[in-house]
Design an enzyme around this catalytic site. Structure first.
Site, PDB file in Angstrom:
ATOM      1  N   LYS A   1     -19.010  24.072  -6.952  1.00 35.08           N
ATOM      2  CA  LYS A   1     -18.782  22.828  -7.706  1.00 35.08           C
ATOM      3  C   LYS A   1     -19.961  21.861  -7.652  1.00 35.08           C
ATOM      4  CE  LYS A   1     -13.892  23.230  -6.824  1.00 35.08           C
ATOM      5  NZ  LYS A   1     -12.658  22.633  -6.327  1.00 35.08           N
TER       6      LYS A   1
ATOM      7  N   ASP B   1     -10.149  17.867 -10.126  1.00 37.19           N
ATOM      8  CA  ASP B   1      -9.556  17.943  -8.784  1.00 37.19           C
ATOM      9  C   ASP B   1      -8.872  16.634  -8.378  1.00 37.19           C
ATOM     10  OD1 ASP B   1     -10.100  20.570  -8.152  1.00 37.19           O
ATOM     11  OD2 ASP B   1     -11.982  20.130  -7.122  1.00 37.19           O
TER      12      ASP B   1
HETATM   13  P1  NDP Z   1     -17.040  23.390  -0.015  1.00 41.32           P
HETATM   14  O1  NDP Z   1     -17.612  24.692   0.422  1.00 41.32           O
HETATM   15  O2  NDP Z   1     -17.750  22.557  -1.025  1.00 41.32           O
HETATM   16  O3  NDP Z   1     -16.807  22.433   1.295  1.00 41.32           O
HETATM   17  C1  NDP Z   1     -16.212  22.941   2.467  1.00 41.32           C
HETATM   18  C2  NDP Z   1     -15.877  21.803   3.430  1.00 41.32           C
HETATM   19  O4  NDP Z   1     -15.140  22.358   4.535  1.00 41.32           O
HETATM   20  C3  NDP Z   1     -17.086  21.116   4.034  1.00 41.32           C
HETATM   21  O5  NDP Z   1     -16.773  19.771   4.285  1.00 41.32           O
HETATM   22  C4  NDP Z   1     -17.280  21.888   5.342  1.00 41.32           C
HETATM   23  O6  NDP Z   1     -17.912  21.134   6.345  1.00 41.32           O
HETATM   24  C5  NDP Z   1     -15.851  22.086   5.746  1.00 41.32           C
HETATM   25  N1  NDP Z   1     -15.624  23.232   6.640  1.00 41.32           N
HETATM   26  C6  NDP Z   1     -15.818  24.539   6.339  1.00 41.32           C
HETATM   27  N2  NDP Z   1     -15.440  25.316   7.381  1.00 41.32           N
HETATM   28  C7  NDP Z   1     -15.024  24.475   8.354  1.00 41.32           C
HETATM   29  C8  NDP Z   1     -14.516  24.659   9.674  1.00 41.32           C
HETATM   30  N3  NDP Z   1     -14.362  25.889  10.196  1.00 41.32           N
HETATM   31  N4  NDP Z   1     -14.151  23.565  10.396  1.00 41.32           N
HETATM   32  C9  NDP Z   1     -14.283  22.331   9.878  1.00 41.32           C
HETATM   33  N5  NDP Z   1     -14.773  22.074   8.629  1.00 41.32           N
HETATM   34  C10 NDP Z   1     -15.128  23.146   7.882  1.00 41.32           C
HETATM   35  O7  NDP Z   1     -15.561  23.755  -0.501  1.00 41.32           O
HETATM   36  P2  NDP Z   1     -14.598  22.897  -1.437  1.00 41.32           P
HETATM   37  O8  NDP Z   1     -14.788  21.476  -1.118  1.00 41.32           O
HETATM   38  O9  NDP Z   1     -14.726  23.332  -2.836  1.00 41.32           O
HETATM   39  O10 NDP Z   1     -13.150  23.399  -0.924  1.00 41.32           O
HETATM   40  C11 NDP Z   1     -12.657  22.996   0.338  1.00 41.32           C
HETATM   41  C12 NDP Z   1     -11.236  23.497   0.516  1.00 41.32           C
HETATM   42  O11 NDP Z   1     -10.359  22.910  -0.436  1.00 41.32           O
HETATM   43  C13 NDP Z   1     -11.099  25.018   0.342  1.00 41.32           C
HETATM   44  O12 NDP Z   1     -10.219  25.505   1.312  1.00 41.32           O
HETATM   45  C14 NDP Z   1     -10.504  25.160  -1.037  1.00 41.32           C
HETATM   46  O13 NDP Z   1      -9.727  26.334  -1.144  1.00 41.32           O
HETATM   47  C15 NDP Z   1      -9.623  23.914  -1.120  1.00 41.32           C
HETATM   48  N6  NDP Z   1      -9.416  23.462  -2.499  1.00 41.32           N
HETATM   49  C16 NDP Z   1      -8.144  23.493  -3.021  1.00 41.32           C
HETATM   50  C17 NDP Z   1      -7.915  23.052  -4.296  1.00 41.32           C
HETATM   51  C18 NDP Z   1      -6.527  23.071  -4.834  1.00 41.32           C
HETATM   52  O14 NDP Z   1      -6.380  22.911  -6.048  1.00 41.32           O
HETATM   53  N7  NDP Z   1      -5.520  23.231  -4.030  1.00 41.32           N
HETATM   54  C19 NDP Z   1      -8.998  22.557  -5.167  1.00 41.32           C
HETATM   55  C20 NDP Z   1     -10.278  22.558  -4.502  1.00 41.32           C
HETATM   56  C21 NDP Z   1     -10.470  23.023  -3.240  1.00 41.32           C
HETATM   57  P3  NDP Z   1     -19.521  21.155   6.574  1.00 41.32           P
HETATM   58  O15 NDP Z   1     -20.072  20.050   5.746  1.00 41.32           O
HETATM   59  O16 NDP Z   1     -19.620  20.936   8.024  1.00 41.32           O
HETATM   60  O17 NDP Z   1     -20.006  22.535   6.160  1.00 41.32           O
END
Ligand code: NDP
Length: 303
Positions: free
Chosen positions: A89, A125
């Site tokens: 995104k 979103d």
């Molecule tokens: P991104 O890859 O852009 O961001 C991921 C985020 O999660 C970052 O803030 C990252 O932190 C953090 N993160 C990843 N792994 C861990 C961990 N093990 N512990 C703590 N923090 C962690 O993904 P998105 O923002 O696009 O999506 C995030 C979540 O939201 C996903 O699970 C996705 O499936 C869900 N989602 C659901 C939607 C829905 O319609 N229900 C719509 C959009 C997303 P860091 O900065 O430290 O890497």
């Protein structure tokens, strides 16, 4: 789980579908139920308006290293619209010909619509989250203190929506401080008088009472992930919304349930962000109930 095939960029090169194609691109994509949800809606829409009989929604596995080259290829192959999911995104935001004004402050796009010179980017979103939180938890983002976890694409959409709807305050926690700082810097001009703070989710302190806690991290996708925050350190939350919907009970939601807190998983957000995307592509109202039924069936959730 969805039976729709997972397509690749090799399939795109020999594309022969002659109808109106839509698709979701992600990495990984095999868990996506978006094709089941959108194709169910298109079946209902086709019964009402024959032009939709040739519309079909696909899913493609696209590695982030390939996204920049792939977007013009999908456009050249005549795709009408795309959804972008993890981790595309933010990457796609700077790769589109135009961004819908409402998506500009988000810095991330999840919906693209074709136009002659390339893609126009939108972000649905935030709308999906606000609608889901109202529907599932009976809460309005307006006037509510928000504790948001994450600083990725989904968190960006959520944060902008919370500020634009006038939340009481916004506290954001994220694993990587640099990503949190970048998000806070982007949000400050939007916050106005709304208190906006970052925090370290491993030592949450100073968080407001009666907040809505929103998980927008990927922590919880795997059963052995620890919760992204210790809920016991947040005073009397009014609700917990986890954007993750598969598994339906994440470690965070298990704690919320054990504490007797109102809580919901992310399926409702998926449905409403998807419905808004289909409206953008079709310029017509869409059958949200058909999308909900198909999404639940694809996940094996009983009605
Ligand atoms: P991104 O890859 O852009 O961001 C991921 C985020 O999660 C970052 O803030 C990252 O932190 C953090 N993160 C990843 N792994 C861990 C961990 N093990 N512990 C703590 N923090 C962690 O993904 P998105 O923002 O696009 O999506 C995030 C979540 O939201 C996903 O699970 C996705 O499936 C869900 N989602 C659901 C939607 C829905 O319609 N229900 C719509 C959009 C997303 P860091 O900065 O430290 O890497």
């Amino acid at each position: 789980m969805s039976a729709d095939p997972v397509l690749t960029l090799a399939d795109l090169e020999r594309w022969s579908f002659t109808g109106t194609a839509l698709a979701v691109l992600g990495h990984p994509i095999k868990h996506s139920i978006s094709p089941a949800m959108h194709n169910a809606a298109l079946t209902v829409m086709a019964a009402r308006e024959p032009r939709f009989a040739t519309w079909k929604y696909f899913r493609f596995e696209v590695h982030p290293d390939d996204l920049a080259a792939a977007l013009p290829r999908f456009h050249a192959q005549g795709f009408h619209g795309l959804n972008l999911t993890v981790p595309h995104k933010i990457l796609a935001f700077s790769r589109v010909a135009a961004v819908d004004p409402a998506a500009r402050p988000v810095g991330a796009v999840n919906t693209l619509r074709t136009r002659p010179d390339g893609w126009q980017g939108f972000n649905t979103d935030g709308y999906g989250l606000a609608t889901a939180v109202r529907e599932e938890l009976g809460l309005d983002l307006a006037g509510t203190p928000i504790v948001l976890l994450g600083a990725g694409g989904a968190a960006r959409g959520a944060a902008v929506e919370c500020l634009q709807r006038g939340c009481a305050s916004l506290h954001i926690g994220n694993r990587t401080a640099a990503n949190l700082d970048a998000l806070l810097a982007d949000l400050r001009p939007l916050a106005g008088a709304i208190p906006l703070h970052g925090f370290d989710p491993t030592v949450p302190a100073g968080l407001p009472a009666r907040a809505l806690v929103i998980n927008a991290t990927s922590a919880g996708l795997r059963a052995d992930d620890p919760p992204p925050v210790d809920l016991a350190r947040i005073p009397h939350p009014v609700g917990v919304y986890d954007m993750i919907y598969n598994p339906p009970v994440t470690p965070l939601l298990a704690v919320a349930r054990a504490q007797g807190l109102p809580h919901a998983h992310g399926l409702s957000m998926l449905i409403h962000q998807g419905a808004r995307a289909l409206e953008i592509w079709s310029d017509t109202p869409v059958p949200v109930d058909a999308m909900r039924q198909a999404a639940r069936a694809a996940l094996g959730v009983r009605p």
